[in-house]
Enzyme design. Structure first.
Site, mmCIF file in Angstrom:
data_model
loop_
_atom_site.group_PDB
_atom_site.id
_atom_site.type_symbol
_atom_site.label_atom_id
_atom_site.label_comp_id
_atom_site.label_asym_id
_atom_site.label_seq_id
_atom_site.Cartn_x
_atom_site.Cartn_y
_atom_site.Cartn_z
ATOM 1 N N ASN A 9 -3.339 -9.515 -0.367
ATOM 2 C CA ASN A 9 -3.275 -8.784 -1.639
ATOM 3 C C ASN A 9 -1.860 -8.237 -1.785
ATOM 4 O O ASN A 9 -1.500 -7.255 -1.149
ATOM 5 C CB ASN A 9 -4.321 -7.647 -1.598
ATOM 6 C CG ASN A 9 -4.262 -6.771 -2.838
ATOM 7 O OD1 ASN A 9 -3.570 -7.086 -3.803
ATOM 8 N ND2 ASN A 9 -4.991 -5.659 -2.798
ATOM 9 N N TRP A 10 -1.087 -8.896 -2.633
ATOM 10 C CA TRP A 10 0.333 -8.514 -2.757
ATOM 11 C C TRP A 10 0.530 -7.253 -3.579
ATOM 12 O O TRP A 10 1.635 -6.727 -3.658
ATOM 13 C CB TRP A 10 1.122 -9.679 -3.370
ATOM 14 C CG TRP A 10 1.319 -10.841 -2.449
ATOM 15 C CD1 TRP A 10 0.820 -10.987 -1.179
ATOM 16 C CD2 TRP A 10 2.075 -12.032 -2.712
ATOM 17 N NE1 TRP A 10 1.220 -12.190 -0.654
ATOM 18 C CE2 TRP A 10 1.997 -12.854 -1.570
ATOM 19 C CE3 TRP A 10 2.813 -12.491 -3.804
ATOM 20 C CZ2 TRP A 10 2.619 -14.099 -1.484
ATOM 21 C CZ3 TRP A 10 3.429 -13.733 -3.734
ATOM 22 C CH2 TRP A 10 3.339 -14.520 -2.584
ATOM 23 N N LYS A 11 -0.510 -6.810 -4.274
ATOM 24 C CA LYS A 11 -0.421 -5.608 -5.128
ATOM 25 C C LYS A 11 0.766 -5.753 -6.095
ATOM 26 O O LYS A 11 1.099 -6.868 -6.485
ATOM 27 C CB LYS A 11 -0.341 -4.353 -4.255
ATOM 28 C CG LYS A 11 -1.478 -4.313 -3.222
ATOM 29 C CD LYS A 11 -1.637 -3.004 -2.531
ATOM 30 C CE LYS A 11 -2.778 -3.115 -1.525
ATOM 31 N NZ LYS A 11 -3.079 -1.856 -0.855
ATOM 32 N N HIS A 95 -11.107 -2.832 -6.221
ATOM 33 C CA HIS A 95 -10.228 -2.288 -5.181
ATOM 34 C C HIS A 95 -10.140 -0.776 -5.359
ATOM 35 O O HIS A 95 -10.128 -0.275 -6.491
ATOM 36 C CB HIS A 95 -8.846 -2.943 -5.286
ATOM 37 C CG HIS A 95 -7.980 -2.640 -4.120
ATOM 38 N ND1 HIS A 95 -7.332 -1.429 -3.991
ATOM 39 C CD2 HIS A 95 -7.674 -3.354 -3.009
ATOM 40 C CE1 HIS A 95 -6.663 -1.426 -2.838
ATOM 41 N NE2 HIS A 95 -6.858 -2.583 -2.222
ATOM 42 N N GLU A 97 -7.755 1.196 -5.262
ATOM 43 C CA GLU A 97 -6.649 1.644 -6.119
ATOM 44 C C GLU A 97 -7.044 1.537 -7.592
ATOM 45 O O GLU A 97 -6.647 2.365 -8.408
ATOM 46 C CB GLU A 97 -5.385 0.831 -5.803
ATOM 47 C CG GLU A 97 -4.806 1.247 -4.454
ATOM 48 C CD GLU A 97 -4.038 0.163 -3.707
ATOM 49 O OE1 GLU A 97 -3.669 -0.855 -4.313
ATOM 50 O OE2 GLU A 97 -3.829 0.344 -2.493
ATOM 51 N N GLU A 167 -13.386 -1.925 2.694
ATOM 52 C CA GLU A 167 -12.060 -1.330 2.854
ATOM 53 C C GLU A 167 -12.168 0.186 2.850
ATOM 54 O O GLU A 167 -12.181 0.808 1.777
ATOM 55 C CB GLU A 167 -11.152 -1.757 1.696
ATOM 56 C CG GLU A 167 -10.902 -3.231 1.619
ATOM 57 C CD GLU A 167 -9.565 -3.530 0.939
ATOM 58 O OE1 GLU A 167 -8.725 -4.151 1.579
ATOM 59 O OE2 GLU A 167 -9.376 -3.098 -0.208
ATOM 60 N N GLY A 173 -3.218 1.183 3.542
ATOM 61 C CA GLY A 173 -1.799 1.529 3.445
ATOM 62 C C GLY A 173 -1.397 2.734 4.283
ATOM 63 O O GLY A 173 -0.293 3.256 4.138
ATOM 64 N N SER A 213 -5.064 -1.555 6.608
ATOM 65 C CA SER A 213 -4.090 -1.596 7.710
ATOM 66 C C SER A 213 -4.421 -2.659 8.753
ATOM 67 O O SER A 213 -4.132 -2.478 9.933
ATOM 68 C CB SER A 213 -3.939 -0.211 8.354
ATOM 69 O OG SER A 213 -3.453 0.707 7.398
ATOM 70 N N GLY A 234 -3.117 -6.131 2.862
ATOM 71 C CA GLY A 234 -2.104 -5.637 1.920
ATOM 72 C C GLY A 234 -0.715 -5.800 2.503
ATOM 73 O O GLY A 234 -0.131 -6.884 2.490
ATOM 74 N N GLY A 235 -0.181 -4.706 3.050
ATOM 75 C CA GLY A 235 1.204 -4.670 3.539
ATOM 76 C C GLY A 235 1.589 -5.857 4.410
ATOM 77 O O GLY A 235 2.660 -6.458 4.212
HETATM 78 P P1 PGA Z 1 -3.240 -2.543 3.567
HETATM 79 O O1 PGA Z 1 -4.005 -2.809 2.185
HETATM 80 O O2 PGA Z 1 -3.450 -3.751 4.423
HETATM 81 O O3 PGA Z 1 -1.792 -2.358 3.182
HETATM 82 O O4 PGA Z 1 -3.827 -1.321 4.168
HETATM 83 C C1 PGA Z 1 -5.238 -3.457 2.168
HETATM 84 C C2 PGA Z 1 -5.730 -3.547 0.744
HETATM 85 O O5 PGA Z 1 -5.477 -2.633 -0.024
HETATM 86 O O6 PGA Z 1 -6.402 -4.526 0.356
#
Ligand code: PGA
Length: 255
Positions: A9-11, A95, A97, A167, A173, A213, A234-235
């Protein structure tokens, strides 16, 4: 069918040239070291979907969101139908967010899931508790509610098309990963409630991903857990080497 899946997930990251460089590097690394049995998915920002979805590689493309409306006067929105029309296969829905910063509630998420399914897109539906909900020992109740509210209206055939991503919000994050025991416990619980609502076969065939994470150092121990079928990353998905290492983190018997 239950699959092993790693989805990046590149956001809201990466300019056009950076995004192209990253995907090319991932394709190159996977050519050198293929992972044919793993479903590999990248969720770039919307504006790259068209180009990325047309690349001939075995990496599938996901949108990070879709509109809860079908079409019409909704300035700035992108419909599930439009996403499907460029050849994208998956959509991340719910998600944390989106739930937190854009106030997406269960009703909105239900509409999005329905529109994805109508347009033959596979939703990757995210659920997760906050730190406060976990410290007050409400995590199981919250997860059951989030899952039931937005997906349990579906019939067996449609529910079977979903991928679930657990999640925990406190792990996204933050560098704080759920321990493998915490993650396995919740994944097992999710499978149990799916089995109670639908049946054991549907629960066994459902792919349940862990996100929060997850990185190249901890993916292996998470992916070894019997109820964890991969990760929503994500990251760590923004670095080609790390992302490909995560793809190769399944126990050999599973990959
Ligand atoms: P993260 O994000 O790996 O940076 O914690 C995961 C996500 O939001 O899908």
């Amino acid at each position: 069918m239950r699959k092993k899946i790693v989805c990046g997930n590149w956001k809201m990251n990466l300019l056009n040239s950076e995004a192209i460089n990253l995907v090319e590097k991932i394709i190159f690394l996977l050519k050198e070291n293929p992972a044919p049995k793993i479903e590999k998915i990248i969720a770039p920002p919307f504006i790259y979907l068209n180009e990325f979805s047309k690349k001939s590689t075995d990496i599938k493309i996901a949108a990070q969101n879709c509109s809860s409306e079908n079409n019409g006067a909704f300035t700035g929105e992108i419909s599930a139908k439009m996403i499907a029309s460029v050849g994208t296969k998956y959509v991340i829905i719910g998600h944390s967010e989106r739930r937190n910063y854009f106030s997406e509630d269960a009703n909105t998420l239900t509409k999005k899931i329905n529109l994805c399914l109508e347009n033959k897109l596979q939703p990757i539906f995210c659920i997760g508790e906050t730190l406060e909900q976990r410290t007050s020992n409400n995590q199981f109740k919250i997860i059951k509610t989030q899952l039931a509210e937005s997906t349990f209206h579906l019939n067996e055939t449609d529910f079977s098309k979903l991928i679930i991503a657990y999640e925990p919000v406190w792990a996204i994050g933050t560098g704080k990963t759920a321990t493998k025991d915490q993650a396995q416990e919740m994944h097992q619980f999710i499978r149990k409630i799916i089995s109670e609502k639908y049946n054991a076969e549907i629960a066994q065939n459902c792919s349940i991903l862990y996100g929060g994470s997850c990185n190249a150092s901890n993916a292996k121990e998470l992916f070894e857990c019997p109820d964890i079928d991969g990760g929503l990353i994500g990251g760590a998905s923004l670095k080609a080497e790390d992302f490909v290492r995560i793809i190769h983190s399944f126990p050999t018997t599973k990959s």
